[in-house]
Design an enzyme around this catalytic site. Structure first.
Site, mmCIF file in Angstrom:
data_model
loop_
_atom_site.group_PDB
_atom_site.id
_atom_site.type_symbol
_atom_site.label_atom_id
_atom_site.label_comp_id
_atom_site.label_asym_id
_atom_site.label_seq_id
_atom_site.Cartn_x
_atom_site.Cartn_y
_atom_site.Cartn_z
ATOM 1 N N TYR A 142 8.780 12.743 -5.253
ATOM 2 C CA TYR A 142 9.476 13.375 -4.160
ATOM 3 C C TYR A 142 10.200 14.704 -4.520
ATOM 4 O O TYR A 142 10.440 15.460 -3.457
ATOM 5 C CB TYR A 142 10.313 12.412 -3.475
ATOM 6 C CG TYR A 142 9.839 10.935 -2.943
ATOM 7 C CD1 TYR A 142 8.353 11.074 -2.562
ATOM 8 C CD2 TYR A 142 10.385 9.949 -2.485
ATOM 9 C CE1 TYR A 142 7.713 10.002 -2.081
ATOM 10 C CE2 TYR A 142 10.095 8.797 -1.684
ATOM 11 C CZ TYR A 142 8.457 8.846 -1.613
ATOM 12 O OH TYR A 142 7.966 7.922 -1.182
ATOM 13 N N ASP A 221 1.187 -2.942 -8.383
ATOM 14 C CA ASP A 221 0.209 -3.711 -7.337
ATOM 15 C C ASP A 221 0.551 -5.033 -7.511
ATOM 16 O O ASP A 221 0.523 -5.750 -6.500
ATOM 17 C CB ASP A 221 -1.230 -3.341 -7.765
ATOM 18 C CG ASP A 221 -1.583 -2.981 -9.136
ATOM 19 O OD1 ASP A 221 -0.406 -3.481 -10.090
ATOM 20 O OD2 ASP A 221 -2.668 -2.935 -9.794
ATOM 21 N N ASP A 249 10.149 -1.563 2.056
ATOM 22 C CA ASP A 249 9.602 -1.492 3.388
ATOM 23 C C ASP A 249 8.694 -2.871 3.483
ATOM 24 O O ASP A 249 9.006 -3.368 4.575
ATOM 25 C CB ASP A 249 8.858 -0.324 3.849
ATOM 26 C CG ASP A 249 9.584 0.768 4.077
ATOM 27 O OD1 ASP A 249 10.905 0.695 4.081
ATOM 28 O OD2 ASP A 249 8.844 2.006 4.802
#
Length: 356
Positions: A142, A221, A249
């Site tokens: 980011y 993962d 999330d």
């Protein structure tokens, strides 16, 4: 105690949910004899419309002069399908994190028993889940260099971490683990990414200072799978910016809805407190948004920034009472919820205030 709070409502439902969060703070101040004063500031699409800048300098100044920030949300569909837009609402959020040095994002994932049926995960796997995520907030892809080459046909984003960035959030995560079940899971992708190999190396070094904490390392993962398969195995989770964004999330399904999850973005100065949900323009202005994540964010503010643990507990207990009474917003209602108990944003706020 006197505290000055900046309310940055932002975009979409941010205005609606922070209104309820502020009402709860006012009720707590009244009940416990505190004095909270407020200021307001712009960010995101609202700031672009008013000033052309997603993060006006005035917002940074007000934030730095405050004791804490109650934040809403940023984002607008106008920008979602326009990859060429040079000025975007999300730049405001990234910018304020950088300007205030908010390098640690704390996201508690704690299930209220009354919402067991609101999750898509089987209740028998959920009950008792209590996870505290530490997401690094000012590094990773980011904030790394990004751009286009080959006449725009190739795009790149650099995933960069420095040792000090990993160490400082690892220390905060280990300190938190010492006050909980003394279990810490560090999530990375060290089998592929060099930045993750540095991440794991530093976490292992910091772990030597906390021999009482049981440490495990999971690839992103595998961690994503285990979070759904067995959420109760996790206590404190520490991870990078990108992986933390995705995992938390995903973890909203443990709590039943993003509308129930609060977060705290902290560094060494002013803290910023916000729900993890976005601006939700599909329901903006309809008065149906769930305000409880904003309310629980206010509770985190009371606890972390102000040291008001009894006050924070009163807010959480108030939320619990409202849910026990059967009241729901539509995102946490199910087929068995009576229609008269499904409330809008303001009505849920009033029910909560009555419990306080």
């Amino acid at each position: 105690m006197k505290k000055h709070i900046v309310v940055i409502a932002g975009d979409g439902i941010g205005q609606e949910v922070t209104t309820v969060g502020k009402q709860v703070l006012d009720r707590i101040a009244e009940k416990f004899g505190h004095e909270f004063t407020y200021d307001e500031a712009l960010i995101g699409h609202a700031a672009i419309e008013a000033t052309g800048n997603p993060l006006p300098e005035e917002t940074i100044t007000k934030s730095k002069q405050s004791d804490a920030i109650l934040f809403g949300a940023v984002g607008h569909p106008k920008y979602d399908n326009d990859p060429s837009a040079k000025v975007r609402p999300e730049q405001g959020l990234l910018g304020i994190r950088k300007a205030l040095g908010l390098y640690a994002n704390l996201r508690p994932i704690k299930l209220f028993d009354e919402l067991l049926q609101a999750s898509s995960i089987k209740p028998e796997f959920l009950q008792g889940a209590d996870i505290l995520f530490f997401r690094e907030l000012t590094g990773d892809v980011y904030f790394g260099e990004k751009g286009r080459k080959d006449e725009g046909d190739t795009a790149y984003d650099q995933m960069i971490y420095s040792r000090y960035e990993v160490e400082r959030i690892a220390v905060k995560a280990f300190e938190a683990a010492m006050t909980r079940r003394k279990k810490l899971c560090s999530v990375d992708k060290a089998n592929v990414l060099e930045s993750s190999r540095l991440w794991r190396e530093v976490v292992q070094e910091v772990a030597k200072r906390y021999p009482e904490v049981e440490v495990e390392h999971q690839f992103i993962d595998a961690a994503a799978m285990l979070l759904i398969k067995d959420p109760r195995r996790f206590d404190v989770v520490v991870t990078g910016n990108l992986f933390g964004d995705i995992l938390t999330d995903e973890a909203s399904q443990i709590a039943g809805s993003m509308g129930m999850l609060a977060s705290a973005s902290i560094g060494d100065t002013t803290g910023l407190y916000e729900p993890i949900h976005g601006s939700a323009h599909d329901i903006t202005g309809k008065g149906v948004a769930n305000p409880l994540a904003s309310v629980l964010s206010a509770a985190l503010m009371l606890d972390i920034s102000f040291g008001m643990k009894a006050e924070a507990e009163a807010v959480v207990n108030g939320v619990d009472q409202v849910l026990k009474a059967g009241f729901r917003t539509r995102d946490i209602a199910d087929a068995t919820t009576p229609a008269h108990l499904i409330l809008g944003t303001a009505e849920m706020g009033q029910q909560l205030l009555s419990k306080l």
